[in-house]
Design a protein around this motif. Structure first.
Motif, mmCIF file in Angstrom:
data_model
loop_
_atom_site.group_PDB
_atom_site.id
_atom_site.type_symbol
_atom_site.label_atom_id
_atom_site.label_comp_id
_atom_site.label_asym_id
_atom_site.label_seq_id
_atom_site.Cartn_x
_atom_site.Cartn_y
_atom_site.Cartn_z
ATOM 1 N N ALA A 230 2.829 -7.615 6.379
ATOM 2 C CA ALA A 230 1.829 -7.562 5.304
ATOM 3 C C ALA A 230 0.783 -6.502 5.636
ATOM 4 O O ALA A 230 0.439 -6.309 6.814
ATOM 5 C CB ALA A 230 1.170 -8.927 5.159
ATOM 6 N N HIS A 231 0.286 -5.844 4.614
ATOM 7 C CA HIS A 231 -0.731 -4.816 4.832
ATOM 8 C C HIS A 231 -2.089 -5.470 5.078
ATOM 9 O O HIS A 231 -2.711 -6.000 4.154
ATOM 10 C CB HIS A 231 -0.818 -3.858 3.638
ATOM 11 C CG HIS A 231 -1.810 -2.763 3.863
ATOM 12 N ND1 HIS A 231 -1.517 -1.644 4.608
ATOM 13 C CD2 HIS A 231 -3.110 -2.632 3.482
ATOM 14 C CE1 HIS A 231 -2.582 -0.863 4.669
ATOM 15 N NE2 HIS A 231 -3.566 -1.452 3.993
ATOM 16 N N ILE A 232 -2.533 -5.398 6.325
ATOM 17 C CA ILE A 232 -3.884 -5.830 6.706
ATOM 18 C C ILE A 232 -4.506 -4.576 7.316
ATOM 19 O O ILE A 232 -3.912 -3.962 8.212
ATOM 20 C CB ILE A 232 -3.839 -6.960 7.748
ATOM 21 C CG1 ILE A 232 -3.089 -8.174 7.190
ATOM 22 C CG2 ILE A 232 -5.248 -7.342 8.193
ATOM 23 C CD1 ILE A 232 -2.757 -9.235 8.238
ATOM 24 N N MET B 47 0.861 -1.196 0.000
ATOM 25 C CA MET B 47 0.000 0.000 0.000
ATOM 26 C C MET B 47 0.890 1.238 0.000
ATOM 27 O O MET B 47 1.534 1.548 0.997
ATOM 28 C CB MET B 47 -0.898 -0.008 1.240
ATOM 29 C CG MET B 47 -2.003 -1.033 1.201
ATOM 30 S SD MET B 47 -3.332 -0.598 0.064
ATOM 31 C CE MET B 47 -4.112 0.748 0.958
ATOM 32 N N SER B 48 0.908 1.966 -1.095
ATOM 33 C CA SER B 48 1.872 3.046 -1.267
ATOM 34 C C SER B 48 1.631 4.219 -0.325
ATOM 35 O O SER B 48 2.547 4.955 -0.008
ATOM 36 C CB SER B 48 1.846 3.528 -2.716
ATOM 37 O OG SER B 48 0.534 3.924 -3.035
ATOM 38 N N ASP B 49 0.375 4.404 0.151
ATOM 39 C CA ASP B 49 0.101 5.557 1.008
ATOM 40 C C ASP B 49 -0.020 5.173 2.476
ATOM 41 O O ASP B 49 -0.506 5.958 3.276
ATOM 42 C CB ASP B 49 -1.170 6.271 0.538
ATOM 43 C CG ASP B 49 -2.382 5.355 0.578
ATOM 44 O OD1 ASP B 49 -2.191 4.125 0.701
ATOM 45 O OD2 ASP B 49 -3.507 5.870 0.491
ATOM 46 N N CYS B 50 0.424 3.993 2.834
ATOM 47 C CA CYS B 50 0.300 3.522 4.213
ATOM 48 C C CYS B 50 1.605 3.782 4.973
ATOM 49 O O CYS B 50 2.675 3.302 4.578
ATOM 50 C CB CYS B 50 -0.038 2.031 4.220
ATOM 51 S SG CYS B 50 0.029 1.300 5.867
ATOM 52 N N ILE B 51 1.489 4.541 6.069
ATOM 53 C CA ILE B 51 2.681 4.899 6.854
ATOM 54 C C ILE B 51 3.410 3.644 7.351
ATOM 55 O O ILE B 51 4.648 3.571 7.281
ATOM 56 C CB ILE B 51 2.262 5.751 8.076
ATOM 57 C CG1 ILE B 51 1.755 7.120 7.636
ATOM 58 C CG2 ILE B 51 3.432 5.935 9.037
ATOM 59 C CD1 ILE B 51 1.138 7.904 8.794
ATOM 60 N N PHE B 52 2.660 2.668 7.841
ATOM 61 C CA PHE B 52 3.323 1.490 8.412
ATOM 62 C C PHE B 52 3.947 0.614 7.322
ATOM 63 O O PHE B 52 4.999 0.011 7.553
ATOM 64 C CB PHE B 52 2.358 0.706 9.301
ATOM 65 C CG PHE B 52 2.055 1.388 10.626
ATOM 66 C CD1 PHE B 52 2.674 2.583 10.992
ATOM 67 C CD2 PHE B 52 1.155 0.824 11.523
ATOM 68 C CE1 PHE B 52 2.399 3.207 12.203
ATOM 69 C CE2 PHE B 52 0.880 1.441 12.749
ATOM 70 C CZ PHE B 52 1.501 2.636 13.078
ATOM 71 N N CYS B 53 3.333 0.570 6.139
ATOM 72 C CA CYS B 53 3.992 -0.144 5.032
ATOM 73 C C CYS B 53 5.302 0.555 4.656
ATOM 74 O O CYS B 53 6.299 -0.104 4.335
ATOM 75 C CB CYS B 53 3.076 -0.233 3.817
ATOM 76 S SG CYS B 53 1.823 -1.528 3.937
ATOM 77 N N LYS B 54 5.314 1.879 4.744
ATOM 78 C CA LYS B 54 6.549 2.622 4.442
ATOM 79 C C LYS B 54 7.621 2.322 5.491
ATOM 80 O O LYS B 54 8.806 2.236 5.174
ATOM 81 C CB LYS B 54 6.274 4.121 4.364
ATOM 82 C CG LYS B 54 5.556 4.494 3.087
ATOM 83 C CD LYS B 54 5.343 5.986 2.969
ATOM 84 C CE LYS B 54 4.684 6.293 1.624
ATOM 85 N NZ LYS B 54 4.114 7.625 1.567
ATOM 86 N N PHE C 116 -4.467 2.844 9.296
ATOM 87 C CA PHE C 116 -5.242 1.702 8.804
ATOM 88 C C PHE C 116 -4.336 0.592 8.275
ATOM 89 O O PHE C 116 -4.412 0.193 7.112
ATOM 90 C CB PHE C 116 -6.293 2.190 7.805
ATOM 91 C CG PHE C 116 -7.391 2.933 8.528
ATOM 92 C CD1 PHE C 116 -8.485 2.246 9.034
ATOM 93 C CD2 PHE C 116 -7.274 4.290 8.784
ATOM 94 C CE1 PHE C 116 -9.469 2.915 9.756
ATOM 95 C CE2 PHE C 116 -8.257 4.972 9.491
ATOM 96 C CZ PHE C 116 -9.353 4.277 9.990
ATOM 97 N N HIS C 117 -3.480 0.153 9.164
ATOM 98 C CA HIS C 117 -2.621 -1.035 8.987
ATOM 99 C C HIS C 117 -2.627 -1.672 10.370
ATOM 100 O O HIS C 117 -2.228 -1.017 11.355
ATOM 101 C CB HIS C 117 -1.220 -0.597 8.548
ATOM 102 C CG HIS C 117 -0.229 -1.704 8.353
ATOM 103 N ND1 HIS C 117 0.556 -1.827 7.209
ATOM 104 C CD2 HIS C 117 0.137 -2.734 9.157
ATOM 105 C CE1 HIS C 117 1.353 -2.886 7.335
ATOM 106 N NE2 HIS C 117 1.116 -3.441 8.515
ATOM 107 N N LEU C 118 -3.104 -2.887 10.448
ATOM 108 C CA LEU C 118 -3.293 -3.572 11.730
ATOM 109 C C LEU C 118 -2.095 -3.385 12.668
ATOM 110 O O LEU C 118 -0.949 -3.543 12.250
ATOM 111 C CB LEU C 118 -3.502 -5.072 11.477
ATOM 112 C CG LEU C 118 -3.652 -5.954 12.706
ATOM 113 C CD1 LEU C 118 -4.903 -5.635 13.489
ATOM 114 C CD2 LEU C 118 -3.635 -7.428 12.297
HETATM 115 ZN ZN ZN Z 1 0.195 -0.899 5.410
#
Ligand code: ZN
Ligand code: 5GP
Length: 112
Positions: free
Chosen positions: A45-47, A1-8, A96-98
């Protein structure tokens, strides 16, 4: 998810104060701690949230919950700690990342 802080954070595109990592989980200090120790346990993983979890996430969720007391102990939370999972806007979720909050230390946290 490109706009997810936690994925970054998982991707190393944003910094974090990392305390634990394995192939599927990452743990770091919350940037705005509620207590002396405030960790966030996240799946790599993005959940989106707990509401998106299915039986296939059973093992992952179990691993997160079993990691919480271990890291709390490693961070000196010998008298106890809180765990918190905000789910959805109505549940106060902002990222919105678990993630599971694990916090304690200092004055006892009696309510949240
Ligand atoms: Zn994420
Ligand atoms: P939520 O309300 O979604 O359960 O909590 C999100 C948490 O993530 C908040 O406690 C907030 O302080 C933390 N947070 C938001 N952005 C960042 C960040 O970029 N780095 C870290 N370490 N924590 C963050």
């Amino acid at each position: 998810m490109s706009d997810c802080i936690f994925c970054k954070i998982v991707a190393g595109q944003l910094p974090c104060s990392k305390v634990y990592e394995d192939d599927e989980l990452l743990v770091f200090h919350d940037i705005h701690p509620f207590a002396r120790v405030h960790l966030l346990i996240i799946p790599k993983a993005h959940i989106v949230s707990l509401a998106e979890c299915t039986p296939e996430h059973e093992r992952l969720l179990s691993r997160i919950m079993l990691l919480a007391p271990r890291l709390a102990k490693e961070h000196g939370l010998d008298s106890g700690f809180k765990t918190l999972v905000n789910t959805g806007r109505g549940g106060g979720q902002e990222v919105f990342h678990l993630h599971v909050h694990v916090f304690g230390g200092g004055d006892p946290v009696t309510h949240i």
